[in-house]
Each structure stands twice: as structure tokens, then as C-alpha cells.
Design an enzyme around this catalytic site. Structure first.
Site, PDB file in Angstrom:
ATOM      1  N   THR A   1       0.832  -1.202   0.000  1.00 30.50           N
ATOM      2  CA  THR A   1       0.000   0.000   0.000  1.00 30.50           C
ATOM      3  C   THR A   1       0.869   1.256   0.000  1.00 30.50           C
ATOM      4  OG1 THR A   1      -1.616  -1.210   1.327  1.00 30.50           O
ATOM      5  CG2 THR A   1      -1.902   1.156   1.208  1.00 30.50           C
TER       6      THR A   1
ATOM      7  N   ARG B   1       7.809  -2.639   2.660  1.00 31.05           N
ATOM      8  CA  ARG B   1       7.961  -2.751   4.118  1.00 31.05           C
ATOM      9  C   ARG B   1       8.316  -4.177   4.483  1.00 31.05           C
ATOM     10  NH1 ARG B   1       3.025   1.112   6.249  1.00 31.05           N
ATOM     11  NH2 ARG B   1       3.782   2.945   5.144  1.00 31.05           N
TER      12      ARG B   1
ATOM     13  N   SER C   1       6.131   3.612   8.766  1.00 30.82           N
ATOM     14  CA  SER C   1       4.971   4.300   9.301  1.00 30.82           C
ATOM     15  C   SER C   1       4.660   3.955  10.749  1.00 30.82           C
ATOM     16  CB  SER C   1       3.778   4.010   8.398  1.00 30.82           C
ATOM     17  OG  SER C   1       2.712   4.813   8.759  1.00 30.82           O
ATOM     18  N   HIS C   2       3.481   3.399  10.968  1.00 32.76           N
ATOM     19  CA  HIS C   2       3.006   3.117  12.324  1.00 32.76           C
ATOM     20  C   HIS C   2       3.489   1.765  12.824  1.00 32.76           C
ATOM     21  CE1 HIS C   2       0.539   1.560   9.184  1.00 32.76           C
ATOM     22  NE2 HIS C   2       0.115   0.620  10.007  1.00 32.76           N
TER      23      HIS C   2
ATOM     24  N   LYS D   1      10.237   3.986   0.398  1.00 30.85           N
ATOM     25  CA  LYS D   1       9.161   4.424  -0.485  1.00 30.85           C
ATOM     26  C   LYS D   1       9.698   5.491  -1.421  1.00 30.85           C
ATOM     27  CE  LYS D   1       5.887   7.142   1.259  1.00 30.85           C
ATOM     28  NZ  LYS D   1       4.603   7.730   1.656  1.00 30.85           N
TER      29      LYS D   1
ATOM     30  N   ASP E   1       1.868   9.316  14.278  1.00 31.44           N
ATOM     31  CA  ASP E   1       2.490   7.995  14.199  1.00 31.44           C
ATOM     32  C   ASP E   1       3.990   8.067  13.919  1.00 31.44           C
ATOM     33  OD1 ASP E   1       2.313   8.900  11.603  1.00 31.44           O
ATOM     34  OD2 ASP E   1       2.051   6.901  10.772  1.00 31.44           O
TER      35      ASP E   1
ATOM     36  N   ASP F   1       5.927   8.102  11.305  1.00 29.23           N
ATOM     37  CA  ASP F   1       6.486   9.035  10.327  1.00 29.23           C
ATOM     38  C   ASP F   1       5.693  10.334  10.215  1.00 29.23           C
ATOM     39  OD1 ASP F   1       4.356   7.639   9.199  1.00 29.23           O
ATOM     40  OD2 ASP F   1       5.124   7.854   7.162  1.00 29.23           O
TER      41      ASP F   1
ATOM     42  N   ASP G   1       2.462  11.072   9.554  1.00 29.51           N
ATOM     43  CA  ASP G   1       1.383  11.369   8.609  1.00 29.51           C
ATOM     44  C   ASP G   1       0.000  11.011   9.139  1.00 29.51           C
ATOM     45  OD1 ASP G   1       1.767   8.658   8.379  1.00 29.51           O
ATOM     46  OD2 ASP G   1       2.107   8.650   6.210  1.00 29.51           O
ATOM     47  N   ARG G   2      -0.061  10.222  10.204  1.00 29.83           N
ATOM     48  CA  ARG G   2      -1.391   9.882  10.750  1.00 29.83           C
ATOM     49  C   ARG G   2      -1.736  10.777  11.933  1.00 29.83           C
ATOM     50  NH1 ARG G   2      -2.528   3.503  10.544  1.00 29.83           N
ATOM     51  NH2 ARG G   2      -1.770   3.159   8.447  1.00 29.83           N
TER      52      ARG G   2
ATOM     53  N   THR H   1      -7.897   2.319  -1.021  1.00 28.71           N
ATOM     54  CA  THR H   1      -7.012   2.602   0.111  1.00 28.71           C
ATOM     55  C   THR H   1      -5.603   2.887  -0.404  1.00 28.71           C
ATOM     56  OG1 THR H   1      -8.289   1.242   1.603  1.00 28.71           O
ATOM     57  CG2 THR H   1      -5.967   1.565   2.162  1.00 28.71           C
TER      58      THR H   1
ATOM     59  N   GLU I   1      -9.960   6.334   6.647  1.00 28.22           N
ATOM     60  CA  GLU I   1     -10.342   5.805   7.951  1.00 28.22           C
ATOM     61  C   GLU I   1      -9.125   5.404   8.778  1.00 28.22           C
ATOM     62  OE1 GLU I   1      -9.488   2.516   8.424  1.00 28.22           O
ATOM     63  OE2 GLU I   1      -8.791   2.475   6.343  1.00 28.22           O
ATOM     64  N   SER I   2      -7.998   5.148   8.092  1.00 27.25           N
ATOM     65  CA  SER I   2      -6.790   4.695   8.780  1.00 27.25           C
ATOM     66  C   SER I   2      -6.027   5.867   9.400  1.00 27.25           C
ATOM     67  CB  SER I   2      -5.900   3.952   7.794  1.00 27.25           C
ATOM     68  OG  SER I   2      -5.632   4.764   6.655  1.00 27.25           O
TER      69      SER I   2
ATOM     70  N   LYS J   1      -0.648  12.390   3.545  1.00 30.56           N
ATOM     71  CA  LYS J   1      -1.483  12.762   4.675  1.00 30.56           C
ATOM     72  C   LYS J   1      -0.578  13.408   5.717  1.00 30.56           C
ATOM     73  CE  LYS J   1      -1.560   7.977   6.385  1.00 30.56           C
ATOM     74  NZ  LYS J   1      -1.009   7.168   5.294  1.00 30.56           N
TER      75      LYS J   1
ATOM     76  N   ARG K   1      -9.010  -6.741   7.440  1.00 34.35           N
ATOM     77  CA  ARG K   1      -9.697  -5.571   7.982  1.00 34.35           C
ATOM     78  C   ARG K   1     -11.178  -5.675   7.617  1.00 34.35           C
ATOM     79  NH1 ARG K   1      -5.332  -2.866   9.588  1.00 34.35           N
ATOM     80  NH2 ARG K   1      -3.707  -2.139   8.167  1.00 34.35           N
TER      81      ARG K   1
HETATM   82  C1  G16 Z   1      -0.635   3.533   4.485  1.00 34.27           C
HETATM   83  C2  G16 Z   1      -1.200   4.275   3.328  1.00 34.27           C
HETATM   84  C3  G16 Z   1      -2.620   4.669   3.622  1.00 34.27           C
HETATM   85  C4  G16 Z   1      -3.434   3.459   3.999  1.00 34.27           C
HETATM   86  C5  G16 Z   1      -2.780   2.755   5.149  1.00 34.27           C
HETATM   87  C6  G16 Z   1      -3.451   1.455   5.531  1.00 34.27           C
HETATM   88  O1  G16 Z   1      -0.556   4.372   5.582  1.00 34.27           O
HETATM   89  O2  G16 Z   1      -0.448   5.426   3.067  1.00 34.27           O
HETATM   90  O3  G16 Z   1      -3.125   5.284   2.497  1.00 34.27           O
HETATM   91  O4  G16 Z   1      -4.724   3.822   4.345  1.00 34.27           O
HETATM   92  O5  G16 Z   1      -1.445   2.450   4.808  1.00 34.27           O
HETATM   93  O6  G16 Z   1      -3.275   0.553   4.529  1.00 34.27           O
HETATM   94  P1  G16 Z   1      -3.636  -0.966   4.724  1.00 34.27           P
HETATM   95  O7  G16 Z   1      -5.072  -0.995   5.132  1.00 34.27           O
HETATM   96  O8  G16 Z   1      -3.361  -1.554   3.387  1.00 34.27           O
HETATM   97  O9  G16 Z   1      -2.761  -1.510   5.823  1.00 34.27           O
HETATM   98  P2  G16 Z   1       0.800   4.525   6.382  1.00 34.27           P
HETATM   99  O10 G16 Z   1       0.488   5.497   7.471  1.00 34.27           O
HETATM  100  O11 G16 Z   1       1.110   3.141   6.853  1.00 34.27           O
HETATM  101  O12 G16 Z   1       1.784   5.009   5.374  1.00 34.27           O
END
Ligand code: G16
Length: 542
Positions: free
Chosen positions: A17, A21, A112-113, A125, A276, A278, A280-281, A343, A363-364, A375, A495
């Protein structure tokens, strides 16, 4: 000074996504990071002499890969690298730096998180020149290249000093170590009414921000405490640590539990937030109320014109498909466009570039706008603070009024983490196979109206993305969505997104899980979650 190194492909370098990772030990395999970075460069054209931005969230292995990326950028012909001091750039700050300095693109190192540390997660990325994550056609090309790569190029030089701002020469390429915070802080100051927020904070409005020992610490300290005058100590866990202090830097009700408890207490501050790994959340909690990311998107959009940067109004709103329809009602009232994307933030890029959408959300826990192409956690916090400073009402009052005006979309996500991949894929395949026969089926009082596998047709470049989540829509507007996460690093994460629209203000006080109970049961029945995953309960409920 540069050398060409022979290598052999790895078969598992498919970006998910949001980039590649994997666990740190996977990245530590010989040439693993080098192969992926060279595959990125091999998939791009026309960057000779141009600028590349490099930065990461400071997690374990960040500095090592930054050194590799800089030396490879030099050997591959970039003219300049901008890198955050200490190798630090939050994801939204990296996006801004790419845009502000008109760089060719950027490499963002983050998972990320996901947790960090020697046995935890790492990620790479690529972001394109608009500052946003590379679109699928680029990530597909990168993946294809990883399967055939035979050599990579790297400068054979000493490590760069990442801790001193200023310019250095690396094999004929200029490396400029920049302050990671200042450009971003300046951008925030240009969008929001800092004097109004400052006055509101000075009048006794109390905030708490949990940086979760991750990258937003220095940004939040500078912006919230130094520039806006929030009380010293308002920003918690502000020192970025390579292992995030052993925590999971995911701003949700499970991993930011202490913040949640504090915000529900009698002596709670007026506003609580977290970001989070990095940056962005975001997590938004008012005194006594958690605002779901879907609601937050809708409320921010409804009130955005209170901030100077959005005073002229919004062009449109975009949300990912599993995000609740709360924002749709705002768009409808404002008479602006609403876009439903798969997503992944990368799908918003075209809409933002084309001026079709101004605010986007998922939603995430992701919300953002046209100011960058990622984000942006602190941006969401600052827009909330701007709105609160102008309206001078509590978060709970703003939320209640919003629901009364637009109705309430009860919403929850149930995650089943680290499920056996074959079981998770089997569950999705079985559901997919039943889609045609589901309409009309009754589950208790619920009747299925339609069922499909979401496909997105990008209105700007006409690209099509299939298999983006299974949607079961019930009569009356409730729905359940099933998706497999594209960001996990072990097993599969299922999910399940559950939503019910409630127009009646007298019914806006129900506990969310209670309000959704029949839909949750229907989801279990339809997908056979318990039987297939062996899990009686979700791992995380948000
Ligand atoms: C990434 C993407 C988001 C996505 C999220 C969850 O977030 O940038 O657009 O909504 O993953 O994705 P999934 O449901 O596939 O785990 P982040 O914050 O991890 O970069």
C-alpha cells in the site's frame, strides 16, 4: 569514485500500500536495500543533475540506508541531495520539501506506524515530483526491475556527516543537510491562523500531543510549544527513538491508550492528539470524546473555511472507499465533488494535482490537503485547533452539532492481525465467489442490497485498479467492507469495516459497537471469520 556491484534479484520486493515494508533483518540481507534503490532509479528517466530528497522517520536502520541512498544517488547521476539533519524528515515534511525545492522526487524511509528496532519493521518508499507516493505504474515498474536486476551503482566514499547543516560534496554530487522542521513549520504558519490559536491557548485552552517517541516530536515541540505557546510539557514523548521506546507508534485507541484514558478523565485537557512513526497519521480526542478519522475528515471539511489557507472554500473532498460516508454528506451540502478512491494515499495525487479535491482522508487515521501530497498528522491537529480557536466551542459540542446537521455515521474497523495468509486469502476468495448471489439475502433484519469487489477508475488518467475491497451494502445504507491490509509484514491482516448511518439525533448517543452489533454479526456469518481465521475476536478494534 563510483563502482558497479554485481547483484542477484530478490523475489519479494513488491511494494505494498505504501512502499516496500519488511523486517529489518530482511533489509539487512546483502544488497537488499541496494537492489530496491537501484530498481527505483532504473525505473525513472531524466533525473541526471536533478535534486533528490532523502529522509526518514528515524527508526532503526534509518541512518545506514540513508548513507547507501546518498552514495547511490551520486553514482547514478543526481546533481543534489537534500537530506534532513540526522536523517530525519517526517513524511509530510518530505513531501513539502520535494515540492518547495522542485526536486525530481524523494526517497522516504519509514514503515509508518509499524514498530521499529533490530527485529521490527523498516521501509523504503519513492515519492514523485509532486511530493506524493509513486503511482501504481511506477511501483509496478520498480517491482518488475527488482526481478531482473543484475548490478547497482554506488559511490565508493566515506559516510556523509548527517548531523551538520550545510553542503558537502559526495563524488561530485552536492549533499545539503537541511533543518528538517523549519520549511514545514513555515508552511503550517501560512495555512492557519496562528495568532487566533495562540490567543486561545493563552486563554486557558489546554492541549496534549503524544508524539509517541517518533518523528513528529521535534515538529510538534517547535510548532505547538515554541510558536503557538502551548504550555511546556504539552508535547509528550517528543524525542524520536530508533525503537519508539519499544512501543507501537500507531495513534489509535489501543496503542495510544494512555492518552485516551487521560482524555476521558475528569481533569482532561480540552484537546488531545497523537501522530504515528512518520508523522502522517493523526488521532483526535476531545475532552470525553474520541473523533473517528472518518468523522474528523467530515468535520474538518465542514469547517475548513475558518482557516485562512482554506477561506476560499474547497474544490472537492476525496476519501478512500472504506472510509465512512460522513464526508459525502458535507460535500453534498457544500455542493462540491466527492471522490471515492482505493485505500492508499497515492490515489489522491491525481485528484489534488488536477484541482478536483482540496481535502482528503482515510479511515486509517489519515487526513490531509492540497498543501502537500501525503497525509499530514500535525496539519490535522492544527486545523482542529484553528477551528476550535475560532468557534470557541468544545470538541464534543462541535461533533454533536455536526451529527445533528448531517446525521451520524457510526463506524468501526475490526482488524485480525497476523492471520495465516492462506486462510485470509481463502476467506476473500470465497466471498468474491459469492458476490453475484448475495443481493436479496437476509441476515436477521438486514437485507443485502448490492455486493461487489471495488474497482477504481481514475477520472484524471483513466487508470483502473481492481480488487480494492469487497463491499456488502445493505438496504438503508449500512455496509460492511472486507479488505486485506497492504502494509503488514507478517502473515495477513484482515480488515473489516462496519458502518451504519443514523439520521435521528435522539439516537446519536449509542455505544458504537452496540450500534453496529447486528452488522458485526452479519460480517462474521458472511465471511466465516471465526472458522477461517481461528480468531474469536479482532486483534484491534478502532
Ligand atoms: C498507508 C497508506 C494509507 C493506507 C494505510 C493502511 O498508511 O499510506 O493510504 O490507508 O497504509 O493501509 P492498509 O489498510 O493496506 O494496511 P501509512 O500510514 O502506513 O503510510
Amino acid at each position: 569514485m563510483t563502482k558497479t556491484v554485481t547483484t542477484t534479484p530478490y523475489t519479494d520486493q513488491k511494494p505494498g500500500t505504501s512502499g516496500l515494508r519488511k523486517k529489518v533483518p530482511v533489509f539487512q540481507q546483502q544488497n537488499y536495500a541496494e537492489n530496491f534503490i537501484q530498481s527505483i532509479f532504473d525505473s525513472l528517466e531524466g533525473f541526471a543533475g536533478k535534486t533528490l530528497v532523502i529522509g526518514g522517520d528515524g527508526r532503526f536502520y534509518n541512518r545506514e540506508v540513508i548513507q547507501i541512498a546518498i552514495k547511490m544517488a551520486a553514482a547514478n547521476g543526481f546533481g543534489r541531495v537534500l537530506v534532513g539533519r540526522g536523517g530525519i524528515l517526517s513524511t509530510p515534511a518530505a513531501s513539502h520539501v520535494i515540492r518547495k525545492y522542485e526536486a525530481f522526487g524523494g526517497i522516504v524511509l519509514s514503515a509508518s506506524h509499524n514498530p521499529g528496532g533490530p527485529t521490527e519493521d523498516f521501509g523504503i518508499k519513492y515519492n514523485i515530483g509532486n511530493g506524493g507516493p509513486a503511482p501504481e505504474k511506477v511501483t509496478d515498474a520498480i517491482y518488475a526491475r527488482t526481478k531482473t536486476i543484475e548490478t547497482y551503482k554506488i559511490a565508493d566514499v566515506a559516510d556523509v556527516n548527517l548531523d551538520a547543516e550545510g553542503e558537502q560534496d559526495v563524488a561530485g554530487m552536492t549533499v545539503q543537510v537541511i533543518n528538517p522542521v523549519s520549511d514545514y513549520a513555515e508552511l503550517m504558519e501560512s495555512l492557519f491562523d496562528f495568532p487566533a490559536i495562540r490567543a486561545h491557548l493563552a486563554s486557558g485552552f489546554r492541549i496534549v500531543f503524544d508524539a509517541m517517541s517518533a518523528v513528529t516530536g521535534p515538529y510538534a515541540k517547535e510548532i505547538l510549544e515554541n510558536r503557538l505557546g502551548a504550555a511546556k510539557g504539552s508535547v509528550l514523548n517528543f524525542v524520536p527513538l530508533p525503537d519508539f521506546g519499544g512501543h507501537h507508534p500507531d495513534p489509535n485507541l489501543v496503542h495510544a491508550r494512555a492518552l485516551y484514558e487521560e482524555m476521558m478523565g475528569d481533569d482532561a485537557p480540552d484537546f488531545g492528539a497523537a501522530s504515528d512513526g512518520d508523522g502522517d497519521r493523526n488521532l483526535i480526542i476531545g475532552k470525553g470524546i474520541f473523533v473517528t478519522p472518518s468523522d474528523s475528515l467530515a468535520m474538518l471539511a465542514a469547517n475548513a473555511t475558518l482557516a485562512p489557507g482554506y477561506a476560499k472554500g474547497l474544490a472537492g473532498i476525496a476519501r478512500s472507499m472504506p472510509t465512512s460516508g460522513a464526508a459525502d454528506r458535507v460535500a453534498e451540502k457544500l455542493g462540491i465533488g466527492i471522490y471515492e478512491t482505493p485505500t492508499g494515499w497515492k490515489f489522491f495525487g491525481n485528484l489534488l494535482d488536477a484541482g478536483l479535491a482540496t481535502i482528503c482522508g482515510e479511515e486509517s487515521a489519515g487526513t490531509g490537503s492540497s498543501h502537500v501530497r501525503e497525509k499530514d498528522g500535525l496539519w490535522a491537529v492544527l486545523l482542529w485547533l484553528n477551528i476550535l480557536a475560532v468557534r470557541k466551542e468544545s470538541v464534543v459540542d462541535i461533533a454533536r452539532e455536526h451529527w445533528t446537521t448531517y446525521g451520524r455515521n457510526y463506524y468501526s474497523r475490526h482488524d485480525y492481525e497476523e492471520v495465516d495468509s492462506a486462510a485470509a486469502n481463502g476467506l476473500m476468495e470465497t466471498l468474491r465467489g459469492q458476490l453475484a448471489t448475495l443481493p436479496g439475502r437476509k441476515l436477521g433484519d438486514l437485507v443485502i442490497e448490492t455486493a461487489d469487489d471495488f474497482s477504481y477508475h481514475d477520472p484524471v488518467d483513466q487508470s483502473v485498479s481492481n480488487h480494492q475491497g469487497i463491499r456488502i451494502l445493505f438496504e438503508g445504507g449500512s455496509r460492511v467492507v472486507f479488505r486485506l491490509s497492504g502494509t503488514g509484514t507478517s502473515g495477513a491482516t484482515l480488515r473489516v469495516y462496519i458502518e451504519r448511518f443514523e439520521p435521528d439525533a435522539a439516537k446519536h448517543d449509542i455505544d458504537t459497537q452496540v450500534a453496529l452489533a447486528d452488522l458485526i454479526e452479519a460480517a462474521n456469518t458472511l465471511a466465516g471469520i471465526k472458522e477461517r481465521t481461528g480468531r474469536a475476536e479482532p486483534t484491534v478494534i478502532t
